[in-house]
Design a protein around this motif. Sequence first.
Motif, PDB file in Angstrom:
ATOM      1  N   THR A   1     -28.806  10.178  -4.520  1.00  0.00           N
ATOM      2  CA  THR A   1     -27.880   9.083  -4.817  1.00  0.00           C
ATOM      3  C   THR A   1     -28.580   7.751  -4.523  1.00  0.00           C
ATOM      4  OG1 THR A   1     -25.631   8.255  -4.472  1.00  0.00           O
ATOM      5  CG2 THR A   1     -26.734   9.122  -2.528  1.00  0.00           C
ATOM      6  N   VAL A   2     -27.828   6.669  -4.648  1.00  0.00           N
ATOM      7  CA  VAL A   2     -28.447   5.364  -4.399  1.00  0.00           C
ATOM      8  C   VAL A   2     -28.465   5.074  -2.898  1.00  0.00           C
ATOM      9  CG1 VAL A   2     -27.792   4.359  -6.619  1.00  0.00           C
ATOM     10  CG2 VAL A   2     -26.197   4.196  -4.689  1.00  0.00           C
ATOM     11  N   HIS A   3     -29.244   4.062  -2.532  1.00  0.00           N
ATOM     12  CA  HIS A   3     -29.284   3.621  -1.144  1.00  0.00           C
ATOM     13  C   HIS A   3     -28.121   2.646  -0.923  1.00  0.00           C
ATOM     14  CE1 HIS A   3     -30.592   1.696   2.522  1.00  0.00           C
ATOM     15  NE2 HIS A   3     -31.404   2.722   2.697  1.00  0.00           N
ATOM     16  N   PRO A   4     -27.429   2.716   0.232  1.00  0.00           N
ATOM     17  CA  PRO A   4     -26.318   1.785   0.453  1.00  0.00           C
ATOM     18  C   PRO A   4     -26.714   0.305   0.337  1.00  0.00           C
ATOM     19  CG  PRO A   4     -26.717   3.163   2.418  1.00  0.00           C
ATOM     20  CD  PRO A   4     -27.538   3.727   1.307  1.00  0.00           C
ATOM     21  N   SER A   5     -27.971  -0.039   0.637  1.00  0.00           N
ATOM     22  CA  SER A   5     -28.404  -1.447   0.505  1.00  0.00           C
ATOM     23  C   SER A   5     -28.354  -1.925  -0.936  1.00  0.00           C
ATOM     24  CB  SER A   5     -29.852  -1.640   0.981  1.00  0.00           C
ATOM     25  OG  SER A   5     -29.945  -1.381   2.309  1.00  0.00           O
ATOM     26  N   TYR A   6     -28.539  -0.996  -1.857  1.00  0.00           N
ATOM     27  CA  TYR A   6     -28.472  -1.340  -3.278  1.00  0.00           C
ATOM     28  C   TYR A   6     -27.095  -1.931  -3.598  1.00  0.00           C
ATOM     29  CZ  TYR A   6     -27.431  -0.123  -8.192  1.00  0.00           C
ATOM     30  OH  TYR A   6     -27.003  -0.148  -9.488  1.00  0.00           O
ATOM     31  N   LEU A   7     -26.064  -1.344  -2.990  1.00  0.00           N
ATOM     32  CA  LEU A   7     -24.697  -1.818  -3.228  1.00  0.00           C
ATOM     33  C   LEU A   7     -24.502  -3.221  -2.656  1.00  0.00           C
ATOM     34  CD1 LEU A   7     -22.951   1.510  -2.192  1.00  0.00           C
ATOM     35  CD2 LEU A   7     -23.455   0.771  -4.514  1.00  0.00           C
ATOM     36  N   LEU A   8     -25.190  -3.477  -1.534  1.00  0.00           N
ATOM     37  CA  LEU A   8     -25.061  -4.802  -0.904  1.00  0.00           C
ATOM     38  C   LEU A   8     -25.755  -5.885  -1.725  1.00  0.00           C
ATOM     39  CD1 LEU A   8     -25.814  -3.788   2.808  1.00  0.00           C
ATOM     40  CD2 LEU A   8     -23.609  -4.502   1.897  1.00  0.00           C
ATOM     41  N   ARG A   9     -26.742  -5.453  -2.500  1.00  0.00           N
ATOM     42  CA  ARG A   9     -27.528  -6.440  -3.268  1.00  0.00           C
ATOM     43  C   ARG A   9     -26.930  -6.763  -4.630  1.00  0.00           C
ATOM     44  NH1 ARG A   9     -32.001  -3.304  -1.476  1.00  0.00           N
ATOM     45  NH2 ARG A   9     -32.068  -2.329  -3.521  1.00  0.00           N
ATOM     46  N   LEU A  10     -25.984  -5.948  -5.116  1.00  0.00           N
ATOM     47  CA  LEU A  10     -25.438  -6.181  -6.461  1.00  0.00           C
ATOM     48  C   LEU A  10     -24.706  -7.523  -6.512  1.00  0.00           C
ATOM     49  CD1 LEU A  10     -24.067  -2.632  -7.315  1.00  0.00           C
ATOM     50  CD2 LEU A  10     -25.940  -3.813  -8.464  1.00  0.00           C
ATOM     51  N   PRO A  11     -25.073  -8.383  -7.461  1.00  0.00           N
ATOM     52  CA  PRO A  11     -24.512  -9.738  -7.446  1.00  0.00           C
ATOM     53  C   PRO A  11     -23.074  -9.817  -7.960  1.00  0.00           C
ATOM     54  CG  PRO A  11     -26.097  -9.512  -9.235  1.00  0.00           C
ATOM     55  CD  PRO A  11     -26.059  -8.200  -8.511  1.00  0.00           C
ATOM     56  N   ASP A  12     -22.722  -8.884  -8.890  1.00  0.00           N
ATOM     57  CA  ASP A  12     -21.384  -9.103  -9.462  1.00  0.00           C
ATOM     58  C   ASP A  12     -20.384  -8.066  -8.939  1.00  0.00           C
ATOM     59  OD1 ASP A  12     -19.735  -7.931 -11.759  1.00  0.00           O
ATOM     60  OD2 ASP A  12     -21.753  -7.419 -12.472  1.00  0.00           O
ATOM     61  N   GLU A  13     -19.177  -8.562  -8.721  1.00  0.00           N
ATOM     62  CA  GLU A  13     -18.183  -7.770  -8.006  1.00  0.00           C
ATOM     63  C   GLU A  13     -17.773  -6.496  -8.744  1.00  0.00           C
ATOM     64  OE1 GLU A  13     -13.911  -8.511  -5.951  1.00  0.00           O
ATOM     65  OE2 GLU A  13     -15.363 -10.144  -5.956  1.00  0.00           O
ATOM     66  N   ASP A  14     -17.699  -6.608 -10.059  1.00  0.00           N
ATOM     67  CA  ASP A  14     -17.326  -5.448 -10.870  1.00  0.00           C
ATOM     68  C   ASP A  14     -18.320  -4.315 -10.704  1.00  0.00           C
ATOM     69  OD1 ASP A  14     -15.009  -6.071 -11.936  1.00  0.00           O
ATOM     70  OD2 ASP A  14     -15.707  -6.261 -14.040  1.00  0.00           O
ATOM     71  N   ALA A  15     -19.598  -4.693 -10.821  1.00  0.00           N
ATOM     72  CA  ALA A  15     -20.677  -3.703 -10.681  1.00  0.00           C
ATOM     73  C   ALA A  15     -20.650  -3.108  -9.282  1.00  0.00           C
ATOM     74  CB  ALA A  15     -22.025  -4.361 -10.954  1.00  0.00           C
ATOM     75  N   ARG A  16     -20.385  -3.987  -8.301  1.00  0.00           N
ATOM     76  CA  ARG A  16     -20.347  -3.507  -6.910  1.00  0.00           C
ATOM     77  C   ARG A  16     -19.241  -2.474  -6.737  1.00  0.00           C
ATOM     78  NH1 ARG A  16     -21.358  -8.470  -4.574  1.00  0.00           N
ATOM     79  NH2 ARG A  16     -19.137  -8.871  -4.320  1.00  0.00           N
ATOM     80  N   ARG A  17     -18.071  -2.754  -7.302  1.00  0.00           N
ATOM     81  CA  ARG A  17     -16.939  -1.828  -7.175  1.00  0.00           C
ATOM     82  C   ARG A  17     -17.250  -0.491  -7.870  1.00  0.00           C
ATOM     83  NH1 ARG A  17     -12.568  -4.685  -9.427  1.00  0.00           N
ATOM     84  NH2 ARG A  17     -13.083  -6.303  -7.986  1.00  0.00           N
ATOM     85  N   ARG A  18     -17.814  -0.616  -9.074  1.00  0.00           N
ATOM     86  CA  ARG A  18     -18.126   0.582  -9.880  1.00  0.00           C
ATOM     87  C   ARG A  18     -19.180   1.452  -9.181  1.00  0.00           C
ATOM     88  NH1 ARG A  18     -19.124  -2.284 -14.284  1.00  0.00           N
ATOM     89  NH2 ARG A  18     -21.367  -2.173 -13.958  1.00  0.00           N
TER      90      ARG A  18
END
Length: 209
Positions: A169-186
Motif C-alpha cells: 500500500t502507500v506510505h502514510p506520509s504520501y497522504l500528508l503530502r497530497l495538496p488537494d483535499e479531494d485527493a487526500r480524502r480519496r
Amino acid sequence: MTPTSRTSSASLSALREEAAGCRACDLWKHATQTVFGEGPAHAQVVLVGEQPGDKEDLAGHPFVGPAGAMLDRALEEAGVDRKKTYVTNAVKHFKFVPRGKIRLHQKPNTPEIKACRQWYERELDLLKPELVVAMGATAAQCVFGKITPINKNRGRVIDLPEGPKALVTVHPSYLLRLPDEDARRREYARFVDDLKIAAALMRKSARAA
Ligand code: URA
C-alpha cells in the motif's frame, strides 16, 4: 504468553541490542540512534515503513511523528489494533540533510536498503507473521527484495517465497503530502481499505486460535 513467544520476545530484545550498534552503512554516523521495530513477538501482522523520521530518530520508536498519527488514525478506522501488530522500517536509521534548524528527510538509496535488510529478515525469522504490509516504495523494495511498483501491486494479498503473505500500500506520509483535499480524502479511504485486508486476516487468526 506461550513459552515460544517468550523466547521470541527475548530474541527480539537481543536483536534490537545488536542492531543498536549497526554500522552496515553510513547512516548511523549522523542519526541519533537505531530505531528498531516494536510490537509483540506473536504479532501476525508486520507493518513496514521506510525509515524513521525526525521525531522517531529522537524518540527511538517507529511511527511516533506525523506519519505515525496518520497511520494510527487509518489503523483504527480499518479495525486494526496497532498494539497487536509489529511496526518496523526498511531502514533503521534516519537519513537527512541539515537545513538550518531542520533536518530534511532524504529517501534511502538501494545500497542502504540492502545493507539494512538483514534486520528485517531477522525480525521476520523470529516473528513468523502471516502478513507483511509494505507501506510505500522503500518498504516494498525491502519486502520483495527488488524494486516493486506500488500501484500495480497494491490492495491484494501476494504470496512471498519465504512464507508470509505481503500486502502493498502507500506510505502514510504520501497522504500528508497530497495538496488537494479531494485527493487526500480519496487516497485516505483507499489506504483504510488496504488496511482492512490486514484487519480481516487478524480477525480470522483470532477465531482460529
Ligand atoms: N516514516 C516511516 O517510514 N517510518 C517511521 O517510523 C516514521 C515515518
